[in-house]
Design a protein around this motif. Structure first.
Motif, PDB file in Angstrom:
ATOM      1  N   SER A 265       0.831  -1.210   0.000  1.00 33.87           N
ATOM      2  CA  SER A 265       0.000   0.000   0.000  1.00 33.87           C
ATOM      3  C   SER A 265       0.861   1.254   0.000  1.00 33.87           C
ATOM      4  CB  SER A 265      -0.926  -0.006   1.222  1.00 33.87           C
ATOM      5  OG  SER A 265      -1.800  -1.113   1.192  1.00 33.87           O
ATOM      6  N   VAL A 266       1.945   1.229   0.785  1.00 38.28           N
ATOM      7  CA  VAL A 266       2.845   2.389   0.830  1.00 38.28           C
ATOM      8  C   VAL A 266       3.513   2.586  -0.523  1.00 38.28           C
ATOM      9  CG1 VAL A 266       4.984   3.267   1.838  1.00 38.28           C
ATOM     10  CG2 VAL A 266       3.242   2.252   3.318  1.00 38.28           C
ATOM     11  N   ARG A 267       3.989   1.495  -1.117  1.00 40.95           N
ATOM     12  CA  ARG A 267       4.638   1.596  -2.426  1.00 40.95           C
ATOM     13  C   ARG A 267       3.655   2.084  -3.479  1.00 40.95           C
ATOM     14  NH1 ARG A 267       7.664  -4.014  -3.432  1.00 40.95           N
ATOM     15  NH2 ARG A 267       8.441  -2.894  -5.264  1.00 40.95           N
ATOM     16  N   LEU A 268       2.424   1.607  -3.417  1.00 44.29           N
ATOM     17  CA  LEU A 268       1.409   2.023  -4.379  1.00 44.29           C
ATOM     18  C   LEU A 268       1.088   3.501  -4.221  1.00 44.29           C
ATOM     19  CD1 LEU A 268      -0.440   1.060  -6.636  1.00 44.29           C
ATOM     20  CD2 LEU A 268      -2.145   0.455  -4.907  1.00 44.29           C
ATOM     21  N   ALA A 269       1.075   3.982  -2.971  1.00 42.51           N
ATOM     22  CA  ALA A 269       0.817   5.406  -2.733  1.00 42.51           C
ATOM     23  C   ALA A 269       1.928   6.270  -3.327  1.00 42.51           C
ATOM     24  CB  ALA A 269       0.687   5.663  -1.229  1.00 42.51           C
ATOM     25  N   TRP A 270       3.172   5.839  -3.161  1.00 47.16           N
ATOM     26  CA  TRP A 270       4.285   6.606  -3.735  1.00 47.16           C
ATOM     27  C   TRP A 270       4.275   6.542  -5.256  1.00 47.16           C
ATOM     28  CZ3 TRP A 270       7.044  10.257  -1.716  1.00 47.16           C
ATOM     29  CH2 TRP A 270       7.255  10.311  -0.338  1.00 47.16           C
ATOM     30  N   VAL A 271       3.948   5.387  -5.823  1.00 46.58           N
ATOM     31  CA  VAL A 271       3.843   5.269  -7.276  1.00 46.58           C
ATOM     32  C   VAL A 271       2.744   6.186  -7.807  1.00 46.58           C
ATOM     33  CG1 VAL A 271       3.139   3.697  -9.135  1.00 46.58           C
ATOM     34  CG2 VAL A 271       4.826   2.963  -7.451  1.00 46.58           C
ATOM     35  N   THR A 272       1.640   6.271  -7.079  1.00 45.44           N
ATOM     36  CA  THR A 272       0.548   7.172  -7.475  1.00 45.44           C
ATOM     37  C   THR A 272       1.019   8.621  -7.466  1.00 45.44           C
ATOM     38  OG1 THR A 272      -1.119   5.658  -6.576  1.00 45.44           O
ATOM     39  CG2 THR A 272      -1.777   7.949  -6.890  1.00 45.44           C
ATOM     40  N   PHE A 273       1.706   9.002  -6.394  1.00 43.95           N
ATOM     41  CA  PHE A 273       2.216  10.376  -6.299  1.00 43.95           C
ATOM     42  C   PHE A 273       3.204  10.677  -7.426  1.00 43.95           C
ATOM     43  CE2 PHE A 273       5.653  13.159  -4.708  1.00 43.95           C
ATOM     44  CZ  PHE A 273       4.943  14.344  -4.597  1.00 43.95           C
ATOM     45  N   GLY A 274       4.141   9.757  -7.672  1.00 47.43           N
ATOM     46  CA  GLY A 274       5.124   9.968  -8.732  1.00 47.43           C
ATOM     47  C   GLY A 274       4.487  10.058 -10.103  1.00 47.43           C
ATOM     48  N   SER A 275       3.455   9.255 -10.336  1.00 46.11           N
ATOM     49  CA  SER A 275       2.774   9.258 -11.639  1.00 46.11           C
ATOM     50  C   SER A 275       2.042  10.583 -11.868  1.00 46.11           C
ATOM     51  CB  SER A 275       1.789   8.095 -11.714  1.00 46.11           C
ATOM     52  OG  SER A 275       2.447   6.862 -11.541  1.00 46.11           O
ATOM     53  N   ILE A 276       1.350  11.073 -10.837  1.00 47.88           N
ATOM     54  CA  ILE A 276       0.637  12.353 -10.962  1.00 47.88           C
ATOM     55  C   ILE A 276       1.625  13.496 -11.153  1.00 47.88           C
ATOM     56  CG2 ILE A 276      -0.839  13.986  -9.736  1.00 47.88           C
ATOM     57  CD1 ILE A 276      -2.180  11.584  -8.381  1.00 47.88           C
ATOM     58  N   LEU A 277       2.746  13.464 -10.416  1.00 41.76           N
ATOM     59  CA  LEU A 277       3.764  14.500 -10.563  1.00 41.76           C
ATOM     60  C   LEU A 277       4.351  14.491 -11.971  1.00 41.76           C
ATOM     61  CD1 LEU A 277       5.364  16.712  -9.073  1.00 41.76           C
ATOM     62  CD2 LEU A 277       7.024  14.946  -8.427  1.00 41.76           C
ATOM     63  N   SER A 278       4.577  13.309 -12.526  1.00 43.16           N
ATOM     64  CA  SER A 278       5.100  13.204 -13.898  1.00 43.16           C
ATOM     65  C   SER A 278       4.111  13.756 -14.915  1.00 43.16           C
ATOM     66  CB  SER A 278       5.419  11.743 -14.217  1.00 43.16           C
ATOM     67  OG  SER A 278       6.408  11.237 -13.363  1.00 43.16           O
ATOM     68  N   ALA A 279       2.833  13.427 -14.735  1.00 49.64           N
ATOM     69  CA  ALA A 279       1.801  13.936 -15.645  1.00 49.64           C
ATOM     70  C   ALA A 279       1.728  15.456 -15.572  1.00 49.64           C
ATOM     71  CB  ALA A 279       0.451  13.322 -15.297  1.00 49.64           C
ATOM     72  N   ALA A 280       1.850  16.008 -14.368  1.00 50.86           N
ATOM     73  CA  ALA A 280       1.832  17.468 -14.214  1.00 50.86           C
ATOM     74  C   ALA A 280       3.031  18.094 -14.927  1.00 50.86           C
ATOM     75  CB  ALA A 280       1.832  17.834 -12.735  1.00 50.86           C
TER      76      ALA A 280
END
Length: 270
Positions: free
Chosen positions: A11-26
């Motif tokens: 869950s922690v890894r998935l949360a960080w992957v989500t954050f990194g993906s949104i930051l990349s899209a931005a």
């Protein structure tokens, strides 16, 4: 208990992957793409196809990266498959919904810097926590152990080709800024991948061990720890710590003393 801990880690890894993906899209949709700037890899190719077809970037981000995931499916463990698919989906959806938003900055150079930083850090975070956002990065990371030199050359040739194609599509001024954004994103992703550590440990295996130890001590004041006094067929194994600013010059020094030595780096956390 172990199952709960494993689920928590995922869950922690998935949360960080989500954050990194949104930051990349931005980084793509709010800073680079509005100014016709791209980076290499599948993301850069996606931006070119999006511009030429007038379709949204998020669609091509998913379509061009999905074949990599399917091609490497059997060679990736279950967690990596999950995190990669989640990161790719979130990146594509975030880019899709951010597409109508105006550019966050009007100044081209400022957008280059902000976009490269956001995209690079986002990609590095996803890589650090076990996923991939770009087929070029994923292929290099999963194949480099077999043929590091060839894979590395192919990686740079592919990215350079995408940037060169972007020059024909968007113009050469934009291509110049794209190169800056790409290099900045590359460095930032490496920094994020190492956990934002400013210190690296370098593992050296060389037949010129004593010469390398003395050179590092005299030029950089480094204490080199000898891990094995016995020759292991490839030379002696040693380890020392270097700062990220010193890393490139230390590599050049070691390679000049022994071009055939084996080098490995990883972040050193206090």
């Amino acid at each position: 208990m172990n199952a709960n801990m494993a689920n928590t880690r995922i869950s922690v890894r998935l949360a960080w992957v989500t954050f990194g993906s949104i930051l990349s899209a931005a980084g793509l949709e709010l800073f680079l793409v509005p100014h016709n700037m791209i980076i290499g890899g599948a993301a850069g190719a996606s931006a070119i196809f999006s511009y030429l077809s007038e379709m949204r970037l998020g669609l091509f981000l998913f379509l061009l990266n999905l074949p990599f995931l399917l091609f490497r499916y059997r060679k990736l463990d279950a967690q990596t498959r999950l995190l990669t698919f989640a990161g790719l989906s979130i990146l594509s959806l975030s880019a899709f919904f951010l597409h109508p938003a105006p550019a966050a900055l009007d100044h081209t150079l400022a957008s280059t810097a902000a976009g490269g930083l956001a995209l690079g850090i986002g990609i590095g975070i996803v890589l650090r926590f076990g996923g991939f956002l770009d087929a070029a990065d994923g292929l290099a990371m999963t194949s480099e152990a077999k043929a590091p030199g060839r894979i590395r050359r192919s990686y740079w040739i592919f990215n350079g080709s995408v940037l060169f194609a972007g020059g024909f599509v968007f113009g050469w001024d934009e291509a110049m800024y794209s190169v800056i954004a790409f290099l900045l994103a590359y460095r930032c992703s490496d920094f994020a991948l190492s956990g934002f550590s400013l210190t690296r440990m370098v593992w050296i295996t060389s037949e010129s061990g004593e010469e390398i130890r003395e050179a590092l001590r005299s030029r950089y004041g480094k204490e080199v720890i000898l891990l094995d006094n016995e020759e292991n067929g490839r030379g002696k194994m040693m380890v020392c710590t270097v700062s990220r600013m010193e890393q490139a010059s230390v590599i050049r020094l070691i390679r000049s003393l022994d071009p055939n030595c084996s080098l490995a780096f990883h972040a050193a956390h206090r």
